[in-house]
Design a protein around this motif. Structure first.
Motif, PDB file in Angstrom:
ATOM      1  N   HIS A 176      -5.897  -9.984   4.477  1.00 21.32           N
ATOM      2  CA  HIS A 176      -5.324 -10.293   3.436  1.00 21.32           C
ATOM      3  C   HIS A 176      -3.880  -9.491   2.807  1.00 21.32           C
ATOM      4  CE1 HIS A 176      -3.753 -13.961   1.642  1.00 21.32           C
ATOM      5  NE2 HIS A 176      -4.186 -13.010   0.422  1.00 21.32           N
ATOM      6  N   LEU A 177      -4.337  -8.719   2.416  1.00 20.65           N
ATOM      7  CA  LEU A 177      -3.025  -7.538   1.348  1.00 20.65           C
ATOM      8  C   LEU A 177      -1.875  -7.042   2.586  1.00 20.65           C
ATOM      9  CD1 LEU A 177      -5.988  -6.025  -1.183  1.00 20.65           C
ATOM     10  CD2 LEU A 177      -4.155  -8.354  -1.518  1.00 20.65           C
ATOM     11  N   GLY A 178      -3.054  -7.317   3.843  1.00 15.09           N
ATOM     12  CA  GLY A 178      -1.949  -6.267   4.407  1.00 15.09           C
ATOM     13  C   GLY A 178      -2.422  -4.227   4.628  1.00 15.09           C
ATOM     14  N   ALA A 179      -3.737  -4.311   4.414  1.00 16.88           N
ATOM     15  CA  ALA A 179      -3.681  -3.043   3.973  1.00 16.88           C
ATOM     16  C   ALA A 179      -4.349  -2.015   5.175  1.00 16.88           C
ATOM     17  CB  ALA A 179      -4.805  -2.752   3.053  1.00 16.88           C
ATOM     18  N   ARG A 180      -4.062  -0.986   5.242  1.00 18.08           N
ATOM     19  CA  ARG A 180      -4.098   0.154   5.841  1.00 18.08           C
ATOM     20  C   ARG A 180      -5.171   1.048   6.321  1.00 18.08           C
ATOM     21  NH1 ARG A 180       0.236  -0.472   5.474  1.00 18.08           N
ATOM     22  NH2 ARG A 180       0.715   1.912   5.259  1.00 18.08           N
ATOM     23  N   LEU A 181      -6.041   1.553   6.609  1.00 20.88           N
ATOM     24  CA  LEU A 181      -7.031   2.617   6.817  1.00 20.88           C
ATOM     25  C   LEU A 181      -6.173   4.208   7.834  1.00 20.88           C
ATOM     26  CD1 LEU A 181      -9.494   4.028   5.484  1.00 20.88           C
ATOM     27  CD2 LEU A 181     -10.699   3.517   7.612  1.00 20.88           C
ATOM     28  N   VAL A 182      -5.602   5.101   6.503  1.00 17.28           N
ATOM     29  CA  VAL A 182      -4.811   5.550   7.226  1.00 17.28           C
ATOM     30  C   VAL A 182      -4.781   7.100   7.422  1.00 17.28           C
ATOM     31  CG1 VAL A 182      -2.338   4.049   7.057  1.00 17.28           C
ATOM     32  CG2 VAL A 182      -3.155   6.174   5.117  1.00 17.28           C
ATOM     33  N   ALA A 183      -6.235   7.354   6.464  1.00 14.62           N
ATOM     34  CA  ALA A 183      -6.962   8.821   6.768  1.00 14.62           C
ATOM     35  C   ALA A 183      -8.599   8.622   6.286  1.00 14.62           C
ATOM     36  CB  ALA A 183      -6.103   9.791   6.176  1.00 14.62           C
ATOM     37  N   LEU A 184      -9.554   9.532   6.670  1.00  8.53           N
ATOM     38  CA  LEU A 184     -10.198   9.511   6.163  1.00  8.53           C
ATOM     39  C   LEU A 184     -10.565  11.242   7.059  1.00  8.53           C
ATOM     40  CD1 LEU A 184     -13.752   7.800   8.521  1.00  8.53           C
ATOM     41  CD2 LEU A 184     -10.702   7.126   8.974  1.00  8.53           C
ATOM     42  N   GLY A 185     -12.065  11.064   6.125  1.00  3.01           N
ATOM     43  CA  GLY A 185     -12.616  12.738   6.577  1.00  3.01           C
ATOM     44  C   GLY A 185     -13.990  12.536   5.760  1.00  3.01           C
ATOM     45  N   ALA A 194       6.061  -9.606  -1.458  1.00  4.23           N
ATOM     46  CA  ALA A 194       6.691 -10.348  -2.932  1.00  4.23           C
ATOM     47  C   ALA A 194       5.008 -11.436  -3.157  1.00  4.23           C
ATOM     48  CB  ALA A 194       7.534 -11.627  -2.633  1.00  4.23           C
ATOM     49  N   GLU A 195       4.515 -11.257  -2.006  1.00  8.67           N
ATOM     50  CA  GLU A 195       2.475 -12.155  -2.256  1.00  8.67           C
ATOM     51  C   GLU A 195       1.665 -11.627  -2.997  1.00  8.67           C
ATOM     52  OE1 GLU A 195       5.061 -12.247   0.501  1.00  8.67           O
ATOM     53  OE2 GLU A 195       3.175 -12.266   1.499  1.00  8.67           O
ATOM     54  N   LEU A 196       2.230  -9.588  -3.404  1.00 11.35           N
ATOM     55  CA  LEU A 196       1.122  -8.962  -3.777  1.00 11.35           C
ATOM     56  C   LEU A 196       1.935  -8.293  -5.076  1.00 11.35           C
ATOM     57  CD1 LEU A 196       0.612  -7.017  -0.593  1.00 11.35           C
ATOM     58  CD2 LEU A 196      -0.997  -8.673  -1.158  1.00 11.35           C
ATOM     59  N   THR A 197       2.468  -9.067  -5.675  1.00 11.47           N
ATOM     60  CA  THR A 197       3.468  -8.713  -7.073  1.00 11.47           C
ATOM     61  C   THR A 197       2.915  -9.575  -8.257  1.00 11.47           C
ATOM     62  OG1 THR A 197       5.284 -10.191  -6.649  1.00 11.47           O
ATOM     63  CG2 THR A 197       5.577  -7.966  -5.371  1.00 11.47           C
ATOM     64  N   GLN A 198       3.120  -9.262  -9.941  1.00 11.72           N
ATOM     65  CA  GLN A 198       2.546 -10.529 -10.517  1.00 11.72           C
ATOM     66  C   GLN A 198       4.269 -10.379 -11.267  1.00 11.72           C
ATOM     67  OE1 GLN A 198       4.728  -8.307 -12.311  1.00 11.72           O
ATOM     68  NE2 GLN A 198       3.475  -7.041 -13.634  1.00 11.72           N
ATOM     69  N   GLN A 199       4.423 -11.004 -12.176  1.00 15.22           N
ATOM     70  CA  GLN A 199       5.462 -11.943 -12.574  1.00 15.22           C
ATOM     71  C   GLN A 199       7.000 -10.885 -13.214  1.00 15.22           C
ATOM     72  OE1 GLN A 199       3.186 -11.371 -14.241  1.00 15.22           O
ATOM     73  NE2 GLN A 199       3.269 -11.243 -16.526  1.00 15.22           N
ATOM     74  N   HIS A 200       7.067  -9.514 -12.202  1.00 20.99           N
ATOM     75  CA  HIS A 200       8.043  -8.551 -12.751  1.00 20.99           C
ATOM     76  C   HIS A 200       8.365  -7.883 -11.930  1.00 20.99           C
ATOM     77  CE1 HIS A 200       7.669  -9.355 -17.206  1.00 20.99           C
ATOM     78  NE2 HIS A 200       6.870  -8.550 -17.222  1.00 20.99           N
ATOM     79  N   GLY A 201       7.710  -8.314 -10.592  1.00 20.45           N
ATOM     80  CA  GLY A 201       7.434  -8.234  -9.466  1.00 20.45           C
ATOM     81  C   GLY A 201       6.964  -6.535  -8.973  1.00 20.45           C
ATOM     82  N   PRO A 248       3.404   1.436 -14.078  1.00 16.47           N
ATOM     83  CA  PRO A 248       4.230   0.415 -13.679  1.00 16.47           C
ATOM     84  C   PRO A 248       3.642   0.551 -11.882  1.00 16.47           C
ATOM     85  CG  PRO A 248       5.162  -0.158 -15.118  1.00 16.47           C
ATOM     86  CD  PRO A 248       4.513   1.290 -15.203  1.00 16.47           C
ATOM     87  N   ALA A 249       3.658  -0.101 -11.045  1.00 14.16           N
ATOM     88  CA  ALA A 249       3.042   0.402  -9.151  1.00 14.16           C
ATOM     89  C   ALA A 249       4.635  -0.371  -9.106  1.00 14.16           C
ATOM     90  CB  ALA A 249       2.066  -0.380  -9.095  1.00 14.16           C
ATOM     91  N   GLN A 250       5.554  -0.115  -8.953  1.00 19.10           N
ATOM     92  CA  GLN A 250       6.781  -0.743  -8.492  1.00 19.10           C
ATOM     93  C   GLN A 250       7.324  -0.105  -7.476  1.00 19.10           C
ATOM     94  OE1 GLN A 250      10.205  -0.968 -11.425  1.00 19.10           O
ATOM     95  NE2 GLN A 250      10.772  -2.444 -10.533  1.00 19.10           N
ATOM     96  N   GLY A 251       7.106  -0.261  -6.672  1.00 13.95           N
ATOM     97  CA  GLY A 251       7.714   0.957  -5.164  1.00 13.95           C
ATOM     98  C   GLY A 251       7.914  -0.020  -3.781  1.00 13.95           C
ATOM     99  N   GLU A 252       7.765   0.407  -2.725  1.00 16.53           N
ATOM    100  CA  GLU A 252       7.642  -0.060  -1.733  1.00 16.53           C
ATOM    101  C   GLU A 252       6.281   0.626  -1.018  1.00 16.53           C
ATOM    102  OE1 GLU A 252      10.031   3.711  -1.350  1.00 16.53           O
ATOM    103  OE2 GLU A 252      11.287   2.086  -2.941  1.00 16.53           O
ATOM    104  N   GLU A 253       5.841   1.199  -1.428  1.00 14.23           N
ATOM    105  CA  GLU A 253       4.121   1.178  -0.480  1.00 14.23           C
ATOM    106  C   GLU A 253       3.150   0.974  -1.815  1.00 14.23           C
ATOM    107  OE1 GLU A 253       2.531   2.648   3.524  1.00 14.23           O
ATOM    108  OE2 GLU A 253       3.997   4.248   2.283  1.00 14.23           O
ATOM    109  N   LEU A 254       1.366   1.039  -2.053  1.00  9.58           N
ATOM    110  CA  LEU A 254       1.026   1.453  -2.461  1.00  9.58           C
ATOM    111  C   LEU A 254       0.042   2.231  -1.806  1.00  9.58           C
ATOM    112  CD1 LEU A 254       0.184   1.000  -5.675  1.00  9.58           C
ATOM    113  CD2 LEU A 254      -0.975  -0.999  -4.616  1.00  9.58           C
ATOM    114  N   ILE A 255      -0.756   3.222  -2.309  1.00 11.02           N
ATOM    115  CA  ILE A 255      -1.375   4.107  -1.747  1.00 11.02           C
ATOM    116  C   ILE A 255      -2.770   4.362  -2.948  1.00 11.02           C
ATOM    117  CG2 ILE A 255      -1.235   6.318  -0.575  1.00 11.02           C
ATOM    118  CD1 ILE A 255       1.796   6.170  -1.050  1.00 11.02           C
ATOM    119  N   ALA A 256      -3.838   4.164  -1.981  1.00  9.73           N
ATOM    120  CA  ALA A 256      -4.809   4.646  -2.628  1.00  9.73           C
ATOM    121  C   ALA A 256      -5.543   5.525  -2.066  1.00  9.73           C
ATOM    122  CB  ALA A 256      -5.742   3.326  -3.172  1.00  9.73           C
ATOM    123  N   ARG A 257      -5.436   6.165  -2.755  1.00  2.00           N
ATOM    124  CA  ARG A 257      -6.824   7.758  -2.321  1.00  2.00           C
ATOM    125  C   ARG A 257      -8.204   8.078  -3.355  1.00  2.00           C
ATOM    126  NH1 ARG A 257      -0.984  10.821  -2.788  1.00  2.00           N
ATOM    127  NH2 ARG A 257      -0.431  10.205  -0.548  1.00  2.00           N
TER     128      ARG A 257
END
Length: 151
Positions: free
Chosen positions: A27-36, A48-55, A96-105
């Motif tokens: 639903h979030l469009g998340a991708r598993l891009v690396a693992l080890g 836009a669907e993943l944002t809060q009121q400030h974008g 603030p998480a303001q940008g083009e892509e969110l990355i979780a490691r």
């Protein structure tokens, strides 16, 4: 990075299959891009669907990606016939998480037989740079003899 031994040589496919069954990640469009062994990276593009009121990316999205990154980092070290379940986590929002892509490691800090202590750092990619926006500490449980539900 700490080096861990895996108990299941087929862990990578098992983790990818489990991730693909996560409705929220889809639903979030998340991708598993690396693992080890003991580490995972998950990314989600800005929508836009993943944002809060400030974008900004909503903190719930940061938390969901960090939780899954911790869980799947732990899952890489678990036996073939097991599944993974988060027991608890704490997250600090740093910017603030303001940008083009969110990355979780996510990474395993300590790997016990039943409990894995994990950490995840969340970054937002903005103009080619990564800004550290959150850190999570998580406890993840191994459920032996209880594989994921096929879906």
């Amino acid at each position: 990075m700490t080096r861990f031994e895996v108990s299941d040589p087929g862990y990578e496919q098992r983790v990818r299959d489990s991730f693909s069954r996560q409705g929220l990640m889809g639903h979030l469009g998340a991708r598993l891009v690396a693992l080890g062994p003991g580490h995972v990276e998950i990314r989600a593009a800005y929508r836009a669907e993943l944002t809060q009121q400030h974008g900004y990316f909503h903190a719930g999205v940061s938390g969901a990606l960090a939780d899954s990154a911790c869980g799947y980092a732990a899952y890489t070290l678990m036996p073939k016939d097991s599944s993974v379940l988060t027991v608890e986590y704490k997250m600090n929002l740093l910017a603030p998480a303001q940008g083009e892509e969110l990355i979780a490691r996510g990474r395993v800090v300590r790997s016990g037989k039943t409990l894995k202590i994990c950490a995840a750092d969340v970054y937002v990619k903005k103009g080619g740079e990564e800004v550290h926006c959150a850190t999570m500490l998580s406890t993840v449980m191994c459920l032996p003899g209880k594989p994921d539900l096929a879906g």
